[in-house]
Structure formats: C-alpha cells, structure tokens
Design a protein around this motif. Structure first.
Motif, PDB file in Angstrom:
ATOM      1  N   ARG A  93       0.828  -1.203   0.000  1.00 42.55           N
ATOM      2  CA  ARG A  93       0.000   0.000   0.000  1.00 42.55           C
ATOM      3  C   ARG A  93       0.865   1.256   0.000  1.00 42.55           C
ATOM      4  NH1 ARG A  93      -2.866   0.347   5.265  1.00 42.55           N
ATOM      5  NH2 ARG A  93      -3.586  -1.722   4.606  1.00 42.55           N
ATOM      6  N   LEU A  94       1.894   1.269   0.855  1.00 45.15           N
ATOM      7  CA  LEU A  94       2.797   2.418   0.912  1.00 45.15           C
ATOM      8  C   LEU A  94       3.567   2.567  -0.395  1.00 45.15           C
ATOM      9  CD1 LEU A  94       4.256   4.694   2.401  1.00 45.15           C
ATOM     10  CD2 LEU A  94       5.770   2.966   3.407  1.00 45.15           C
ATOM     11  N   ARG A  95       4.052   1.449  -0.925  1.00 50.31           N
ATOM     12  CA  ARG A  95       4.781   1.495  -2.190  1.00 50.31           C
ATOM     13  C   ARG A  95       3.949   2.119  -3.294  1.00 50.31           C
ATOM     14  NH1 ARG A  95       4.881  -3.847  -5.601  1.00 50.31           N
ATOM     15  NH2 ARG A  95       2.722  -3.093  -5.728  1.00 50.31           N
ATOM     16  N   GLY A 210      -2.611   9.505  -3.835  1.00 53.64           N
ATOM     17  CA  GLY A 210      -1.863   8.275  -4.055  1.00 53.64           C
ATOM     18  C   GLY A 210      -2.324   7.160  -3.142  1.00 53.64           C
ATOM     19  N   HIS A 211      -2.635   7.512  -1.892  1.00 49.08           N
ATOM     20  CA  HIS A 211      -3.117   6.510  -0.937  1.00 49.08           C
ATOM     21  C   HIS A 211      -4.463   5.946  -1.378  1.00 49.08           C
ATOM     22  CE1 HIS A 211      -4.868   5.065   2.919  1.00 49.08           C
ATOM     23  NE2 HIS A 211      -3.633   4.649   3.107  1.00 49.08           N
ATOM     24  N   ALA A 212      -5.335   6.808  -1.908  1.00 44.89           N
ATOM     25  CA  ALA A 212      -6.640   6.341  -2.378  1.00 44.89           C
ATOM     26  C   ALA A 212      -6.471   5.362  -3.534  1.00 44.89           C
ATOM     27  CB  ALA A 212      -7.500   7.529  -2.806  1.00 44.89           C
ATOM     28  N   VAL A 213      -5.559   5.670  -4.459  1.00 43.31           N
ATOM     29  CA  VAL A 213      -5.295   4.759  -5.572  1.00 43.31           C
ATOM     30  C   VAL A 213      -4.713   3.450  -5.050  1.00 43.31           C
ATOM     31  CG1 VAL A 213      -3.913   4.407  -7.656  1.00 43.31           C
ATOM     32  CG2 VAL A 213      -4.981   6.638  -7.225  1.00 43.31           C
ATOM     33  N   ALA A 214      -3.824   3.551  -4.073  1.00 45.61           N
ATOM     34  CA  ALA A 214      -3.207   2.350  -3.496  1.00 45.61           C
ATOM     35  C   ALA A 214      -4.246   1.463  -2.817  1.00 45.61           C
ATOM     36  CB  ALA A 214      -2.118   2.745  -2.506  1.00 45.61           C
ATOM     37  N   GLN A 219      -7.616  -3.465  -2.813  1.00 44.19           N
ATOM     38  CA  GLN A 219      -8.905  -4.152  -2.907  1.00 44.19           C
ATOM     39  C   GLN A 219      -8.941  -5.072  -4.129  1.00 44.19           C
ATOM     40  OE1 GLN A 219     -11.675  -0.891  -2.957  1.00 44.19           O
ATOM     41  NE2 GLN A 219     -11.296  -0.347  -0.810  1.00 44.19           N
ATOM     42  N   HIS A 220      -8.343  -4.604  -5.213  1.00 42.51           N
ATOM     43  CA  HIS A 220      -8.288  -5.441  -6.421  1.00 42.51           C
ATOM     44  C   HIS A 220      -7.459  -6.699  -6.170  1.00 42.51           C
ATOM     45  CE1 HIS A 220      -8.284  -6.470 -10.648  1.00 42.51           C
ATOM     46  NE2 HIS A 220      -6.952  -6.503 -10.656  1.00 42.51           N
ATOM     47  N   ARG A 224      -8.842 -10.623  -6.419  1.00 45.60           N
ATOM     48  CA  ARG A 224      -8.184 -11.638  -7.237  1.00 45.60           C
ATOM     49  C   ARG A 224      -7.738 -12.826  -6.390  1.00 45.60           C
ATOM     50  NH1 ARG A 224      -3.883  -9.673 -11.532  1.00 45.60           N
ATOM     51  NH2 ARG A 224      -4.109 -11.918 -11.931  1.00 45.60           N
ATOM     52  N   ARG A 225      -7.280 -12.541  -5.169  1.00 48.61           N
ATOM     53  CA  ARG A 225      -6.840 -13.626  -4.292  1.00 48.61           C
ATOM     54  C   ARG A 225      -8.020 -14.513  -3.907  1.00 48.61           C
ATOM     55  NH1 ARG A 225      -4.778 -10.754  -0.138  1.00 48.61           N
ATOM     56  NH2 ARG A 225      -2.891 -10.401  -1.376  1.00 48.61           N
ATOM     57  N   ARG A 226      -9.164 -13.874  -3.610  1.00 52.11           N
ATOM     58  CA  ARG A 226     -10.345 -14.668  -3.245  1.00 52.11           C
ATOM     59  C   ARG A 226     -10.807 -15.524  -4.417  1.00 52.11           C
ATOM     60  NH1 ARG A 226     -11.998  -9.857  -0.597  1.00 52.11           N
ATOM     61  NH2 ARG A 226     -13.331  -9.330  -2.380  1.00 52.11           N
ATOM     62  N   LEU A 227     -10.797 -14.950  -5.620  1.00 57.07           N
ATOM     63  CA  LEU A 227     -11.210 -15.717  -6.801  1.00 57.07           C
ATOM     64  C   LEU A 227     -10.262 -16.884  -7.059  1.00 57.07           C
ATOM     65  CD1 LEU A 227     -12.241 -12.833  -9.223  1.00 57.07           C
ATOM     66  CD2 LEU A 227     -13.742 -14.388  -7.993  1.00 57.07           C
ATOM     67  N   THR A 228      -8.979 -16.637  -6.848  1.00 57.55           N
ATOM     68  CA  THR A 228      -7.997 -17.702  -7.037  1.00 57.55           C
ATOM     69  C   THR A 228      -8.226 -18.817  -6.033  1.00 57.55           C
ATOM     70  OG1 THR A 228      -6.355 -16.137  -7.872  1.00 57.55           O
ATOM     71  CG2 THR A 228      -5.543 -18.249  -7.059  1.00 57.55           C
TER      72      THR A 228
END
Length: 233
Positions: A93-95, A210-214, A219-220, A224-228
């Motif tokens: 998130r920070l990155r 930037g934090h909002a985009v992160a 969330q994305h 993806r992890r849940r779908l996997t």
C-alpha cells in the motif's frame, strides 16, 4: 526484499529525472511571487514568522534541520524494509501510494517550477545549508532541483509513512511516532525555508490521492486472491 529493491530503483529514477528538470530561474521566481501572493490573500503566509521563531534558537533550529534531513529518507528506508519483511500488505500500500504521488509530483515539478522561500527574497535563510552538511550526503546536488518546491513530498511521503506505521504498529510508541512524524516534517520544511505552506498542502493532497489509488489496488488484489482461492479464473 525484491519489492523493496523495486521501490528503491523507482525512487532513484524519480530523483534522477527530478534533478534534470531544472526550471528556469525567472519563471520559478515569478511562480514564487504568485504563491506568496495567494498565501497572503488566504492569510497563511506564515513562512517568515515560523522561521523567526525557530532560527534564533540553536536547539529548535537543529531539531528542524534534523527532522528535515533524518526524518525523510532514513525513516522511509527503515520503514519500508520493516514493512516488506513483516507487514507485506501495508508495504504494498505504501509502495503504490508513493509511486503514484511521486509520479504526479514529477509532473508538477516539470510544469510549475517554483523557487523555495530561501531563494525568493523573503529575508529567509537556508538553515540546512548554513548549519548542516548531512543533507548533501544523503541527497547529492546532482539529484536535486532547487526550483522544485511544489509539492513538498517531504511532507506528503512522511504522511504516507506515518499512516503505514500507525496501520502496522503493535505498540503505542510506534503509533505515536506515526502520528507525530508528518506533523514535525510539515513544520520543518517551512521553518528551514525549503517550502511554502501551500507546498505542504499540495504534498499532502497528492499523498492522499496516491493513498486512495493504493487502496483501490489493494482491494483489487484481495478480490483476485479470493477468486484464485475459490478456483475461479
């Protein structure tokens, strides 16, 4: 650790480009007059008053210099290594927030060169250069642009780091550090004559964007992890 190395490479590239986008002196000074005029109309032209309070005191001046110098890159580096090792999600998130806000900041550096208060004939002195050589070691002149005052990513990125520390901290001491760090940096960048109040506002605004985009990217990743895990494509 590969993630931390990628961030370090991105930040290095950011400052390399920043150092080679030196704005024209006359344009940067004209923009400084615009910023100063806007601050006066808004009643927030506090730069001379804050330095007049800090500079005469050796202890306050030294504290402001040290916060500006050691409270930025050293703290960012240590924090990101700690997060990459122990709190990967917070690190990502920070990155992402730093990369997004840094890219936006670079656009502003290129399109709106701005002379800082120490170069704008406001009667302010560069307390960093006058009283410390450490900053030139941590950030060599080849990687700096003296006309890149807007936005203050010292303030914006320290806010992101502080938010990350608070998010990952398991002790009250670390949480206090996370809350206090961006406040001290916001005061230090103005007191040392490196930034205007509006630079701090701009830096914080880009950091929060930037934090909002992160967070959206986070969330994305979770979706993806849940779908996997559910075996869906």
């Amino acid at each position: 650790m590969r993630q931390a190395a990628a961030v370090a490479f991105g930040v290095f590239g950011y400052f390399l480009v920043r150092g080679h986008t030196e704005g024209a002196r006359d344009v940067a000074l004209a923009h400084a007059a615009e910023v100063e005029g806007l601050e006066r109309r808004l009643g927030i032209a506090l730069e001379p008053q804050l330095q007049a309070w800090v500079a005469p005191s050796e202890s306050l001046r030294t504290m402001a210099n040290w916060v500006y110098i050691w409270g930025h890159w050293p703290v960012i580096t240590v924090t990101m290594i700690w997060l990459a090792w122990h709190h990967r999600e917070v690190f990502l998130r920070l990155r992402d927030a730093m990369l997004v806000s840094g890219a936006l900041g670079l656009v502003v550096f290129v399109t709106y060169p701005l002379a800082p208060p120490r170069l704008a004939s406001l009667g302010m002195v560069d307390t960093i250069t006058d009283h410390s050589q450490s900053y030139r070691v941590l950030q060599p002149p080849a990687f700096t642009n003296q006309y890149a005052a807007m936005p203050s990513l010292h303030s914006g990125w320290d806010l992101l780091v502080g938010m990350a520390i608070v998010s990952a901290a398991s002790t009250i001491t670390l949480r206090v550090i996370g809350f206090v760090l961006p406040v001290l940096m916001g005061l230090a960048v103005v007191a040392t004559a490196n930034h205007y109040v509006l630079d701090v506002v701009a830096g914080v605004t880009l950091a929060l964007l930037g934090h909002a985009v992160a967070r959206r990217a986070e969330q994305h990743r979770h979706r993806r992890r849940r779908l996997t895990e559910q075996g869906e494509p």
